[in-house]
Motif scaffolding. Structure first.
Motif, PDB file in Angstrom:
ATOM      1  N   TYR A  49      -5.719  -4.509  -5.816  1.00  0.00           N
ATOM      2  CA  TYR A  49      -5.944  -5.941  -5.638  1.00  0.00           C
ATOM      3  C   TYR A  49      -6.368  -6.245  -4.204  1.00  0.00           C
ATOM      4  O   TYR A  49      -5.768  -5.760  -3.255  1.00  0.00           O
ATOM      5  N   ILE A  52      -8.243 -13.325  -4.068  1.00  0.00           N
ATOM      6  CA  ILE A  52      -8.461 -14.242  -5.184  1.00  0.00           C
ATOM      7  C   ILE A  52      -9.237 -15.451  -4.691  1.00  0.00           C
ATOM      8  O   ILE A  52      -9.146 -15.823  -3.518  1.00  0.00           O
ATOM      9  N   ARG A  64     -11.324 -15.961  -9.779  1.00  0.00           N
ATOM     10  CA  ARG A  64     -11.900 -14.630  -9.611  1.00  0.00           C
ATOM     11  C   ARG A  64     -10.895 -13.774  -8.854  1.00  0.00           C
ATOM     12  O   ARG A  64     -10.503 -14.111  -7.747  1.00  0.00           O
ATOM     13  N   VAL A  65     -10.482 -12.666  -9.468  1.00  0.00           N
ATOM     14  CA  VAL A  65      -9.544 -11.728  -8.851  1.00  0.00           C
ATOM     15  C   VAL A  65     -10.350 -10.517  -8.381  1.00  0.00           C
ATOM     16  O   VAL A  65     -11.015  -9.859  -9.185  1.00  0.00           O
ATOM     17  N   TYR A  66     -10.307 -10.259  -7.080  1.00  0.00           N
ATOM     18  CA  TYR A  66     -11.047  -9.142  -6.496  1.00  0.00           C
ATOM     19  C   TYR A  66     -10.173  -7.891  -6.451  1.00  0.00           C
ATOM     20  O   TYR A  66      -8.990  -7.966  -6.118  1.00  0.00           O
ATOM     21  N   HIS A  67     -10.783  -6.757  -6.783  1.00  0.00           N
ATOM     22  CA  HIS A  67     -10.096  -5.467  -6.719  1.00  0.00           C
ATOM     23  C   HIS A  67     -11.134  -4.400  -6.421  1.00  0.00           C
ATOM     24  O   HIS A  67     -12.334  -4.601  -6.633  1.00  0.00           O
ATOM     25  N   GLN A  70     -15.811  -3.493  -4.532  1.00  0.00           N
ATOM     26  CA  GLN A  70     -16.607  -4.704  -4.738  1.00  0.00           C
ATOM     27  C   GLN A  70     -16.509  -5.212  -6.170  1.00  0.00           C
ATOM     28  O   GLN A  70     -17.425  -5.867  -6.658  1.00  0.00           O
ATOM     29  N   GLU A  71     -15.426  -4.937  -6.859  1.00  0.00           N
ATOM     30  CA  GLU A  71     -15.282  -5.379  -8.236  1.00  0.00           C
ATOM     31  C   GLU A  71     -14.446  -6.654  -8.310  1.00  0.00           C
ATOM     32  O   GLU A  71     -13.646  -6.931  -7.432  1.00  0.00           O
ATOM     33  N   SER A  72     -14.628  -7.382  -9.409  1.00  0.00           N
ATOM     34  CA  SER A  72     -13.825  -8.574  -9.634  1.00  0.00           C
ATOM     35  C   SER A  72     -13.756  -8.873 -11.131  1.00  0.00           C
ATOM     36  O   SER A  72     -14.574  -8.393 -11.912  1.00  0.00           O
TER      37      SER A  72
END
Length: 94
Positions: A49, A52, A64-67, A70-72
């Motif tokens: 994580y 957000i 949008r939750v970023y992890h 560069q993914e979300s």
């Protein structure tokens, strides 16, 4: 910039009127999306994580939750009036 301010001026009062307070709705949506993220995603993604972001769209909120690098994952959240609970937010993954 003017269009963004105009859109916010139109959307925020409707969201606030429908659910009491746009800030409370945002907090509840972020909480619900993070709970969904932790429950549905594999441990490796949850541990990665990064942050957000949330924004209102009409009477819903996008979260949008970023992890990872560069993914979300984007969730659409809304008040669930069918459950009988007055202040329950439901989030669905887009």
């Amino acid at each position: 910039m003017k269009k963004l301010i105009l859109a916010a001026a139109i959307a925020l009062p409707g969201l606030a009127h429908a659910h009491g307070n746009v800030f409370a709705m945002t907090k509840m949506s972020v909480d619900a999306a993070l709970e969904r993220f932790q429950a549905d995603e594999p441990t490796s993604i949850v541990q990665d994580y990064k942050g957000i972001r949330s924004w209102p769209i009409g009477d819903e909120l996008k979260v949008r939750v970023y992890h990872g690098p560069q993914e979300s994952i984007v969730y659409t959240c809304h008040m669930d009036h069918a459950s009988g609970e007055a202040e329950k937010v439901m989030c669905m993954k887009d």
